[in-house]
Scaffold this active site. Structure first.
Site, PDB file in Angstrom:
ATOM      1  N   HIS A  20       0.816  -1.250  -0.088  1.00 27.34           N
ATOM      2  CA  HIS A  20       0.118   0.084   0.009  1.00 27.34           C
ATOM      3  C   HIS A  20       0.666   1.166  -0.135  1.00 27.34           C
ATOM      4  O   HIS A  20       0.548   2.149  -0.704  1.00 27.34           O
ATOM      5  CB  HIS A  20      -1.053   0.068   1.240  1.00 27.34           C
ATOM      6  CG  HIS A  20      -2.325  -0.831   0.992  1.00 27.34           C
ATOM      7  ND1 HIS A  20      -3.592  -0.347   0.944  1.00 27.34           N
ATOM      8  CD2 HIS A  20      -2.385  -2.198   0.751  1.00 27.34           C
ATOM      9  CE1 HIS A  20      -4.320  -1.199   0.696  1.00 27.34           C
ATOM     10  NE2 HIS A  20      -3.559  -2.370   0.564  1.00 27.34           N
ATOM     11  N   ASP A 120      -4.867   6.734   1.100  1.00 34.07           N
ATOM     12  CA  ASP A 120      -5.200   5.388   0.801  1.00 34.07           C
ATOM     13  C   ASP A 120      -6.578   5.243   1.184  1.00 34.07           C
ATOM     14  O   ASP A 120      -7.412   5.478   2.327  1.00 34.07           O
ATOM     15  CB  ASP A 120      -4.217   4.450   1.641  1.00 34.07           C
ATOM     16  CG  ASP A 120      -4.380   2.964   1.096  1.00 34.07           C
ATOM     17  OD1 ASP A 120      -3.359   2.323   0.757  1.00 34.07           O
ATOM     18  OD2 ASP A 120      -5.768   2.447   1.246  1.00 34.07           O
TER      19      ASP A 120
HETATM   20  C1  U2F Z   1      -1.756  -6.486  -0.911  1.00 34.67           C
HETATM   21  O1  U2F Z   1      -1.002  -7.257  -1.799  1.00 34.67           O
HETATM   22  P1  U2F Z   1       0.623  -7.283  -1.766  1.00 34.67           P
HETATM   23  O2  U2F Z   1       1.473  -6.333  -1.433  1.00 34.67           O
HETATM   24  O3  U2F Z   1       1.017  -8.779  -1.383  1.00 34.67           O
HETATM   25  O4  U2F Z   1       0.681  -7.580  -3.629  1.00 34.67           O
HETATM   26  P2  U2F Z   1       0.422  -6.654  -4.698  1.00 34.67           P
HETATM   27  O5  U2F Z   1      -0.656  -5.938  -4.855  1.00 34.67           O
HETATM   28  O6  U2F Z   1       0.613  -7.740  -6.014  1.00 34.67           O
HETATM   29  O7  U2F Z   1       1.838  -5.943  -4.887  1.00 34.67           O
HETATM   30  C2  U2F Z   1       3.317  -6.310  -4.696  1.00 34.67           C
HETATM   31  C3  U2F Z   1       3.894  -5.272  -5.402  1.00 34.67           C
HETATM   32  O8  U2F Z   1       5.294  -5.379  -4.817  1.00 34.67           O
HETATM   33  C4  U2F Z   1       6.171  -5.537  -6.082  1.00 34.67           C
HETATM   34  C5  U2F Z   1       5.348  -5.836  -7.201  1.00 34.67           C
HETATM   35  C6  U2F Z   1       3.988  -5.054  -6.919  1.00 34.67           C
HETATM   36  O9  U2F Z   1       3.857  -3.965  -7.295  1.00 34.67           O
HETATM   37  O10 U2F Z   1       5.771  -5.614  -8.328  1.00 34.67           O
HETATM   38  N1  U2F Z   1       7.178  -6.717  -5.743  1.00 34.67           N
HETATM   39  C7  U2F Z   1       8.347  -6.289  -6.408  1.00 34.67           C
HETATM   40  O11 U2F Z   1       8.497  -5.559  -6.857  1.00 34.67           O
HETATM   41  N2  U2F Z   1       9.404  -7.314  -6.195  1.00 34.67           N
HETATM   42  C8  U2F Z   1       9.141  -8.458  -5.458  1.00 34.67           C
HETATM   43  O12 U2F Z   1      10.189  -9.267  -5.575  1.00 34.67           O
HETATM   44  C9  U2F Z   1       7.894  -8.657  -4.934  1.00 34.67           C
HETATM   45  C10 U2F Z   1       6.763  -7.699  -5.196  1.00 34.67           C
HETATM   46  C11 U2F Z   1      -3.035  -7.264  -0.621  1.00 34.67           C
HETATM   47  F1  U2F Z   1      -2.284  -8.581  -0.023  1.00 34.67           F
HETATM   48  C12 U2F Z   1      -3.478  -7.908  -1.814  1.00 34.67           C
HETATM   49  O13 U2F Z   1      -4.712  -8.503  -1.648  1.00 34.67           O
HETATM   50  C13 U2F Z   1      -4.178  -6.418  -2.533  1.00 34.67           C
HETATM   51  O14 U2F Z   1      -4.537  -6.737  -3.632  1.00 34.67           O
HETATM   52  C14 U2F Z   1      -3.121  -5.366  -2.670  1.00 34.67           C
HETATM   53  C15 U2F Z   1      -3.301  -4.105  -3.072  1.00 34.67           C
HETATM   54  O15 U2F Z   1      -4.262  -3.529  -2.398  1.00 34.67           O
HETATM   55  O16 U2F Z   1      -2.318  -5.259  -1.306  1.00 34.67           O
END
Ligand code: U2F
Length: 435
Positions: A20, A120
């Site tokens: 986030h 947010d």
């Molecule tokens: C929460 O999700 P997460 O933060 O677990 O996952 P994503 O929304 O997919 O975002 C992960 C980001 O981290 C980056 C990737 C994404 O932009 O490119 N990343 C990276 O650059 N390198 C890595 O090795 C690993 C990740 C929640 F759990 C979800 O349910 C929600 O949909 C989301 C958005 O609100 O937030």
């Protein structure tokens, strides 16, 4: 508009967990770069989260952004019970007073009253309603919440009452929505009440991905602004992932990542057995030490076909032609990045919006598959790999994802809808009407 009127103080409140805080900070940076001179931006986040996101953000090159720490709600000497939601719940309990206190101090120190609040959506606290401010958002609604509770009694029932969501099943709903006595559920509920009051709801999404949902949102909210897909951050490749990928054939590698918040379950063993059996090269973003022991033998055995890194430049990896499939938890950012990269997905959602995202990937856009039975099994994973990487269905998925990718490119092109929406957002946050 006179120079005096243009001056303003845009205050951003981050939700300090998972992915986030980073997209909000990127948005603040894009806005700060585009804003007229004299507009200041303040980014509020907990100290712990600021320590993670600020070093990568290069705020030094912006003289109009300042970052501030807010309290995280952890009582002194607090001992965690092991519940993964505990930290979030303590933070939620400390809101909105922690943000309000810090904002009052900053206004006192700088003499700059807040002219616009850009938060947010998870920070849509009730006290912010007094004014027309902007929110970064998700979708829901009071009546919707009541209906969700009702239909959750039949897990197969679909959400026909929400335009564009008829493919979503009751079983896809985050269970947090249904228990309003929990702090996190109250946060979601507050958000659903706050969004319609916001001047604009800003989404990391783009026109054409969900036309029915977009039409419905337009009828319920004052203004929605799709400004995505957000431009990718540079993403440093410290472990040489890209050169490793370049030594592989087109569409031959499985990229695996479960986002920023998860402790993946022991069923990961079934995933690795399937990869090993099929001899699929894999690149894995893996930094969960508690599970490393479980998989260490596999990592060692498959060293010649696999690469494991603690953090991967994901957007660049998904744009690399050697990646043939993304094994993902279906976090929203990952789904958008996979679309932008043109990579079909194998989905193993865990919580929150991830089951809904999986359903859209699999049944609405047809650009991926969920794992059989919802959990990793060796045979289910082998089938999913065959479908996505070898079969006709996989070819069709790539065509479908290509169409969405074109929509995304059009949206962010010069004069594209997301580009124009971003300009409107700049006008809204810097407009004198909020002062
Ligand atoms: C929460 O999700 P997460 O933060 O677990 O996952 P994503 O929304 O997919 O975002 C992960 C980001 O981290 C980056 C990737 C994404 O932009 O490119 N990343 C990276 O650059 N390198 C890595 O090795 C690993 C990740 C929640 F759990 C979800 O349910 C929600 O949909 C989301 C958005 O609100 O937030």
């Amino acid at each position: 508009m006179s120079a005096q009127q243009k001056k303003g103080h845009v205050v951003a409140f981050a939700f300090p967990f998972g992915s986030h805080p980073t997209p909000l900070l990127h948005l603040v940076q894009r806005l700060a770069a585009a804003a007229p001179p004299g507009v200041n931006f303040s980014y509020f986040n907990t100290a712990e989260s600021n320590q993670k996101v600020l070093p990568n953000a290069d705020l030094k090159s912006y003289d109009n952004i300042k970052a501030y720490d807010v309290e995280d709600g952890l009582p002194e000497g607090y001992v965690f019970s092991g519940n993964p939601l505990e930290r979030i719940e303590l933070f939620v309990k400390s809101t909105p007073d922690n943000f309000r206190r810090r904002l009052e101090e900053v206004v006192e120190e700088t003499g700059l009253k807040a002219s616009c609040l850009l938060t947010d959506a998870f920070c849509g606290f009730r006290w912010t309603w007094r004014r027309n401010w902007g929110f970064l958002g998700w979708r829901s609604g009071r009546r919707g919440l009541r209906r969700f509770r009702f239909i959750s009694q039949n897990q197969d029932q679909t959400l026909d009452f929400l335009p564009g969501l008829s493919a979503i099943h009751a079983s896809d709903l985050p269970h947090e929505l249904l228990h309003l006595d929990q702090p996190f559920s109250r946060l979601l509920y507050d958000m659903s009440l706050a969004l319609p009051r916001a001047t604009a709801v800003v989404l990391n999404s783009f026109a054409g991905i969900d036309p029915d949902v977009e039409t419905d949102l337009k009828s319920k909210l004052k203004k929605i602004l799709n400004v995505g897909p957000s431009p990718p951050p540079p993403g440093i490749d410290q472990d040489g992932c890209l050169s490793w990928l370049s030594s592989h054939a087109a569409a031959s590698v499985a990229y695996i990542s479960f986002g920023t918040m998860l402790t993946p379950p022991p069923e990961l063993l079934a995933l690795v057995e399937a990869l090993e059996e099929k001899q699929i090269p894999y690149l894995w973003s893996f930094r969960d030490d508690s599970k490393r022991q479980l998989l260490q033998r596999f990592f060692e055995k498959t060293e010649s076909v696999g690469k494991v890194v603690e953090w991967a430049p994901q957007t660049r990896i998904l744009a690399h032609p050697s990646v043939g499939v993304f094994v993902t938890h279906c976090g929203w950012n990952s789904v958008v990045e996979s679309i932008t990269g043109g990579v079909p997905m194998i989905c193993r959602p865990f919580f929150g919006d991830q089951m809904i995202n999986r359903r859209r990937v699999q049944d609405v856009w047809r650009i991926g598959v969920g794992v059989e039975g919802g959990v990793f099994t060796k045979s289910g994973m082998m089938t999913a790999l065959d479908v996505v990487m070898c079969g006709e269905e996989g070819k069709k998925m790539r065509e479908n994802i290509g169409r969405l990718r074109e929509c995304a490119s059009r949206a962010v092109a010069e004069n594209g809808s997301s580009t124009e929406n971003f300009k409107s957002l700049v006008d809204i946050v810097t407009s004198s009407s909020h002062q």
